[in-house]
Motif scaffolding. Sequence first.
Motif, PDB file in Angstrom:
ATOM      1  N   LEU A   1      -4.876   4.579  -5.771  1.00  0.00           N
ATOM      2  CA  LEU A   1      -4.491   3.744  -4.896  1.00  0.00           C
ATOM      3  C   LEU A   1      -5.760   2.955  -4.573  1.00  0.00           C
ATOM      4  O   LEU A   1      -5.622   1.603  -4.091  1.00  0.00           O
ATOM      5  CB  LEU A   1      -4.062   4.584  -3.714  1.00  0.00           C
ATOM      6  N   ASP A   2      -7.028   3.470  -4.272  1.00  0.00           N
ATOM      7  CA  ASP A   2      -8.362   2.851  -4.141  1.00  0.00           C
ATOM      8  C   ASP A   2      -8.403   1.844  -4.908  1.00  0.00           C
ATOM      9  O   ASP A   2      -9.077   0.578  -4.540  1.00  0.00           O
ATOM     10  CB  ASP A   2      -9.511   3.644  -3.821  1.00  0.00           C
TER      11      ASP A   2
ATOM     12  N   HIS B   1     -13.396  -7.409 -12.992  1.00  0.00           N
ATOM     13  CA  HIS B   1     -13.666  -6.173 -13.126  1.00  0.00           C
ATOM     14  C   HIS B   1     -12.336  -5.355 -12.329  1.00  0.00           C
ATOM     15  O   HIS B   1     -11.770  -4.269 -12.698  1.00  0.00           O
ATOM     16  CB  HIS B   1     -14.892  -5.770 -12.587  1.00  0.00           C
ATOM     17  N   ALA B   2     -12.241  -5.985 -10.980  1.00  0.00           N
ATOM     18  CA  ALA B   2     -11.405  -5.023 -10.189  1.00  0.00           C
ATOM     19  C   ALA B   2      -9.828  -5.312 -10.848  1.00  0.00           C
ATOM     20  O   ALA B   2      -9.178  -4.251 -11.013  1.00  0.00           O
ATOM     21  CB  ALA B   2     -11.271  -5.745  -8.970  1.00  0.00           C
ATOM     22  N   LEU B   3      -9.680  -6.465 -11.360  1.00  0.00           N
ATOM     23  CA  LEU B   3      -8.290  -6.639 -11.787  1.00  0.00           C
ATOM     24  C   LEU B   3      -8.166  -5.665 -13.211  1.00  0.00           C
ATOM     25  O   LEU B   3      -7.062  -5.028 -13.476  1.00  0.00           O
ATOM     26  CB  LEU B   3      -8.064  -8.125 -12.359  1.00  0.00           C
ATOM     27  N   GLU B   4      -9.089  -5.676 -14.107  1.00  0.00           N
ATOM     28  CA  GLU B   4      -9.179  -5.116 -15.129  1.00  0.00           C
ATOM     29  C   GLU B   4      -8.915  -3.460 -14.806  1.00  0.00           C
ATOM     30  O   GLU B   4      -8.263  -2.603 -15.493  1.00  0.00           O
ATOM     31  CB  GLU B   4     -10.457  -4.895 -16.036  1.00  0.00           C
ATOM     32  N   CYS B   5      -9.467  -3.001 -13.890  1.00  0.00           N
ATOM     33  CA  CYS B   5      -9.358  -1.455 -13.412  1.00  0.00           C
ATOM     34  C   CYS B   5      -8.103  -1.506 -12.868  1.00  0.00           C
ATOM     35  O   CYS B   5      -7.299  -0.090 -13.170  1.00  0.00           O
ATOM     36  CB  CYS B   5     -10.260  -1.179 -12.391  1.00  0.00           C
ATOM     37  N   SER B   6      -7.324  -2.372 -12.407  1.00  0.00           N
ATOM     38  CA  SER B   6      -6.007  -2.035 -11.667  1.00  0.00           C
ATOM     39  C   SER B   6      -5.003  -2.105 -13.212  1.00  0.00           C
ATOM     40  O   SER B   6      -4.237  -1.592 -13.030  1.00  0.00           O
ATOM     41  CB  SER B   6      -5.626  -3.361 -10.905  1.00  0.00           C
TER      42      SER B   6
ATOM     43  N   TYR C   1       0.785  -1.077  -0.024  1.00  0.00           N
ATOM     44  CA  TYR C   1      -0.071  -0.102   0.100  1.00  0.00           C
ATOM     45  C   TYR C   1       0.750   1.239   0.009  1.00  0.00           C
ATOM     46  O   TYR C   1       0.525   2.353  -0.818  1.00  0.00           O
ATOM     47  CB  TYR C   1      -0.788   0.110   1.051  1.00  0.00           C
ATOM     48  N   ASN C   2       1.666   1.050   0.811  1.00  0.00           N
ATOM     49  CA  ASN C   2       2.716   2.404   1.010  1.00  0.00           C
ATOM     50  C   ASN C   2       3.696   2.732  -0.272  1.00  0.00           C
ATOM     51  O   ASN C   2       3.829   3.602  -0.602  1.00  0.00           O
ATOM     52  CB  ASN C   2       3.530   2.374   2.188  1.00  0.00           C
ATOM     53  N   LYS C   3       4.274   1.524  -0.718  1.00  0.00           N
ATOM     54  CA  LYS C   3       4.994   1.425  -1.984  1.00  0.00           C
ATOM     55  C   LYS C   3       4.165   2.173  -3.299  1.00  0.00           C
ATOM     56  O   LYS C   3       4.672   2.717  -4.019  1.00  0.00           O
ATOM     57  CB  LYS C   3       5.354   0.235  -2.334  1.00  0.00           C
ATOM     58  N   ALA C   4       2.876   1.630  -3.390  1.00  0.00           N
ATOM     59  CA  ALA C   4       2.010   2.034  -4.373  1.00  0.00           C
ATOM     60  C   ALA C   4       1.783   3.350  -4.472  1.00  0.00           C
ATOM     61  O   ALA C   4       1.621   4.011  -5.244  1.00  0.00           O
ATOM     62  CB  ALA C   4       0.628   1.142  -4.488  1.00  0.00           C
ATOM     63  N   ASN C   5       1.356   3.983  -3.102  1.00  0.00           N
ATOM     64  CA  ASN C   5       0.991   5.300  -2.870  1.00  0.00           C
ATOM     65  C   ASN C   5       2.296   6.247  -3.091  1.00  0.00           C
ATOM     66  O   ASN C   5       2.222   7.177  -3.865  1.00  0.00           O
ATOM     67  CB  ASN C   5       0.812   5.392  -1.304  1.00  0.00           C
ATOM     68  N   ALA C   6       3.463   5.609  -2.863  1.00  0.00           N
ATOM     69  CA  ALA C   6       4.757   6.516  -3.210  1.00  0.00           C
ATOM     70  C   ALA C   6       5.071   6.518  -4.622  1.00  0.00           C
ATOM     71  O   ALA C   6       5.233   7.639  -5.177  1.00  0.00           O
ATOM     72  CB  ALA C   6       5.852   6.066  -2.568  1.00  0.00           C
ATOM     73  N   LEU C   7       4.559   5.514  -5.461  1.00  0.00           N
ATOM     74  CA  LEU C   7       4.845   5.610  -6.718  1.00  0.00           C
ATOM     75  C   LEU C   7       3.744   6.385  -7.616  1.00  0.00           C
ATOM     76  O   LEU C   7       4.059   7.245  -8.483  1.00  0.00           O
ATOM     77  CB  LEU C   7       4.726   4.002  -7.291  1.00  0.00           C
TER      78      LEU C   7
END
Length: 244
Positions: free
Chosen positions: A147-148, A201-206, A130-136
């Motif tokens: 991030l959500d 759907h969640a994976l596609e959005c990611s 979560y923190n690494k994704a937020n930083a990127l």
Amino acid sequence: MFKESKSQKDDAECILNLIETCTGLIKKHGYPDNDTRTASLVNIRLVSYSSLGIANLLDNWSKGDNTVQQIIPQLLGLTQVDTKSVQLMGDSLHKTSKLSLILLGQFQIENCIVKIGNALGIKTQSIGFYNKANALLSYLCLAPIRLDILNTGAQIRNSLHSNGIHHGYKGADFHSNLKGVQYDFIDGQKVSCATFPHITHALECSLEVLDEIFSAPQLKSYTSLILDTYAMIIGLGRGAEDEP
């Protein structure tokens, strides 16, 4: 794409759309097979093929003629073919296929983001995804809502690891809305948004977030490979052009 599932055929349609999304992004960005930006997409597509095959098998099992109804249990090794054993086998295949898709699919997304952050030299005080994704996302000047989106798949994965119950960080609930599809995770309660359509759907959005990350100017100007050591050593991924 999100489509309410009324049958295994509907599940298969959603999974196929996820496969096509992966293929489109692989071709769009054109990184080498051993670059994490291709390897992650190839591996998500690979596990999606498995889920697609199982969905089609279960659909044919339920709708096929007498010959199909007799052959499939033999192929699956069922020694006793009755309503109870058929139901048990079908449920087992469906549940394990669903779990493997979100588990391995989410792993590939998280692995890709962490490796990109490391390649760009982004430092964080925490080793958590979560923190690494937020930083990127902050480094690339992408909106925090991304991030959500990335966290939605993680929450589905975590809930399935907990027998379908959401256990929020410090008891927190989590809510997201992905293109009009609502995902609600209430602490201590059973999750109702972990169907195949919700997962794909969640994976596609990611993957759309990954597409934005790959397209960011800071990453476009990064000319070196971002090697995916896992794919190189384990050999999970097939080549980007390899399709059944």
